[in-house]
Every structure is written in structure tokens, then in C-alpha cells.
Enzyme design. Structure first.
Site: not given
Ligand code: WQD
Length: 342
Positions: A33, A35, A38, A127, A152, A156, A182, A202-203, A220
């Protein structure tokens, strides 16, 4: 003693959880890796969980001579799980060349080394972004691969094509591409987990950092989609379930049980969960209230996508076992453990 498996990007989120599951299955694991996204103490976390310290080399896979020297030095490697890649959708839009160079050159260098040797087993981290917004849900592996919504996602798609073309040219190469939906959550011990650098895209990490008070409020991104509650739908699977699928794929290749030299599998739960459902579930299982607000849509977001997992269920004998609740409890435990111990 089982085979030696090289896990590139093995100090990353999914790579580290896969290293744990490979060690648990008796494989000797080597991690390479650079790093860049990470931390080296992830190796300590893997050792704490398994009692075994994987080999580790800080290595930029884009440096072909260094990679060659490393593989020469570890000639007992019989399979490679290739995670190493830049993975921020947003950043890839701002820095496309960085993403194309890093993600494609590293794969090409790996494939070159494999071709130089009788190193023929490759599991590739792909992905569901390759599907874009599918025409039909749940999405199967035969769904049309669409124009990716980000550089990105495009790396893939191109990577899958590169692997397939290499197999056509060199049939001794065998590969399984795993298309993740996800990944969420952390190892139940909370010794390893997701370590987003900076503000999480990510969410789930944004949710846990908001709950921990590191972020003031979760936004959201839109509740005006054509979904039951208006928020986007995704297929969220526990990272440990995802990691276990890589062990199954490695075994399939090492035992020559693959049906074709290039196979693709969706890895998801087969269930779609909305953003608002995620928030409600997180609050319920962790007995807390989350501060969130509804804002506008995020550019590039797919409205709804979840997996048809029947191929992986049937061919790999794999299915996601953990519940959404377990995943969200593990995510919160990790956030509390990690921040406390940093
Ligand atoms: C999920 C949902 C957002 C953050 C991405 C990559 C995918 C993979 C996973 C690497 C969506 C909503 C998010 C926030 C929100 N990564 N959201 N508020 O976009 O489905 O996938 O990450 O491989 O390749 O594309 O994941 O977690 O970013 O979003 O409302 O602060 O949560 O709009 O609907 P996503 P995510």
C-alpha cells in the site's frame, strides 16, 4: 499452509477487512500500500483481530521497477486481490488525470507482472458505479454498463475491460471482478474500520461523525426523488460480508472452480434502503437523535440502485449475512473507539 495472497491497498477500508478474513482462512497475507489514503497502524488492528501480522510493504504500484523487485522478492505469491486505487467520486471529477493515471497504471503494472510469471489469479475490486442508473432494478451482472458518472467510475469500467482483454490475449490469466454496492460498517471488534480522509463523501461515515459531534449537521442530498420517501436508495452491505466474498473468490480461482476465465459478480444485500431509512435505523439501533437537514440534490447521484445477488449466491455460495442494524451498530462503535484512541 495455505497460499500466499498479495492484497494491494490492504491498509484501506475494504482491503484491511479482507486481509482479516483471508488470515482467518489460513492464507498468508502480504499487504502492499502507498499509504496515500490509509494509515500504517491498520496493520496493528489486523494483528490484534487475527493474532497474525500480515507482511507489509509501503509501495506505489505505479512504480513498475519497484513493483517488479517486490514481486521478485515474494515469489510465493499465488494470487492477488487488487484494491489499490483512488476512490473519491468528487475528487475524480476535479482531478481526472490523477485518477486515470493512478488507477489504470497501477492495474497495468500488476497485470504486466502477472503475465511475466505464472501468476494467474486476480480478484479485482470493482463497483456498481459501472451500471450508472440502471434501466431495471434489481440490477444484474448482464445489465448494460453505462457511461460512468465520474472519472472514478470510468476507471473501474476501463479496468474491467483491460483485465478482460488481457485474459483474451493470455488465457492462463483468470480473474473475478467483484462489483461492490455500498460497503458500510466496521469489524465487530472496532479495531479496524473506515478512515475517510477529511470531510467524508460517503453517507455512513458522515452520519457517525455527526453523531460524534465532529460534524455539526448531516445534509440529506435531496428528498424530491421518485422514491417512496423522496430520498435516494442504495444497497448497503456490511464490509465484513463483502470481505468474505473476496475469500470465496480467491478460493474459487486457486481451486480452478471458475466457470470462465473472467467472471463478474454483484456484491450487495439485494435490498434497497433510502437515506432517510438509514438515518432512522441508525438513530434507533444506537438510541440517539441525529441532527440532519434536507438540502438540494448532489450532482451525479444515481436515484436508486440495488443488486440482484442471485449469481453470487448461486455460483459463489455467498450471501450477505449481516443485518443493516448490525452494520450501523458496528459503524457507531468504530467511530467511538477510533476517535477515542486517536
Ligand atoms: C449514498 C447516498 C447520497 C452523503 C459512492 C461511490 C461508490 C462507492 C460508494 C467506492 C446518496 C446520500 C451521502 C451525505 C447524503 N465508493 N448522502 N448526505 O454515492 O452511492 O457511492 O460511494 O467504490 O463507487 O459512487 O455512496 O455514501 O456517497 O451516498 O445524503 O453527506 O447518501 O446522496 O444518495 P454512493 P454515498
Amino acid at each position: 499452509m495455505n497460499s500466499t495472497v498479495l492484497v494491494t491497498g490492504g491498509t484501506g477500508y475494504i482491503g484491511s477487512h479482507t486481509a482479516v478474513e483471508l488470515i482467518n482462512e489460513g492464507y498468508r497475507v502480504l499487504i502492499a500500500d502507498n499509504l496515500s489514503n490509509s494509515e500504517p497502524d491498520v496493520i496493528d488492528g489486523i494483528e490484534k483481530i487475527t493474532g497474525v501480522r500480515p507482511g507489509f510493504e509501503k509501495l506505489d504500484l505505479c512504480d513498475a521497477p519497484l513493483l517488479r523487485e517486490y514481486i521478485d522478492r515474494n515469489s510465493d505469491i499465488t494470487a492477488i486481490v487488487h484494491f489499490a486505487a483512488s476512490k473519491s467520486v468528487g475528487e475524480s471529477v476535479e482531478k481526472p488525470l490523477t485518477y486515470y493515471r493512478n488507477n489504470l497504471v497501477s492495474l497495468i503494472n500488476i497485470l504486466e507482472e502477472m503475465q511475466q510469471r505464472s501468476l494467474s489469479n486476480l480478484v479485482f475490486s470493482s463497483s456498481c458505479t459501472v451500471y450508472g442508473q440502471p434501466d431495471k432494478l434489481p440490477v444484474t451482472e448482464s445489465a448494460p454498463v453505462k457511461k460512468a458518472s465520474s472519472p472514478y467510475g470510468n476507471t473501474k469500467k476501463i479496468s474491467e475491460d483491460i483485465i478482460e482483454d488481457c485474459i483474451t490475449a493470455n488465457p492462463s490469466l483468470k480473474s473475478v471482478s467483484l462489483r461492490y454496492f455500498n460497503p458500510i460498517g466496521a469489524h465487530p471488534t472496532a479495531f479496524i474500520g473506515e478512515l475517510p480522509s477529511g470531510v467524508p463523501d460517503n453517507l455512513v461515515p458522515f452520519i457517525t461523525q455527526t453523531a460524534a459531534g465532529l460534524r455539526s449537521q448531516l445534509k440529506v442530498f435531496g428528498n424530491d426523488y421518485n422514491t417512496p420517501d423522496g430520498s435516494c436508495i442504495r444497497d448497503y452491505l456490511h464490509v465484513t460480508d463483502l470481505a468474505r466474498a473476496h475469500v470465496v473468490a480467491i478460493k474459487r480461482l486457486l481451486e480452478n472452480r471458475n466457470k470462465k476465465n473472467y467472471e463478474v459478480f454483484n456484491l450487495g444485500t439485494g435490498k434497497g434502503i433510502s437515506v432517510l431509512e438509514m438515518i432512522k435505523t441508525f438513530e434507533k439501533v444506537n438510541s440517539l437523535k441525529l441532527n440532519y437537514t434536507i438540502t438540494g440534490r448532489r450532482a451525479g447521484d444515481t436515484e436508486q440502485v440495488w443488486a440482484d445477488t442471485s449469481l453470487a449466491n448461486r455460483e459463489l455460495g455467498w450471501k450477505a449475512e449481516s443485518s443493516l442494524e448490525e452494520a450501523l451498530v458496528s459503524a457507531w462503535k468504530w467511530e467511538q473507539y477510533y476517535r477515542k484512541n486517536k
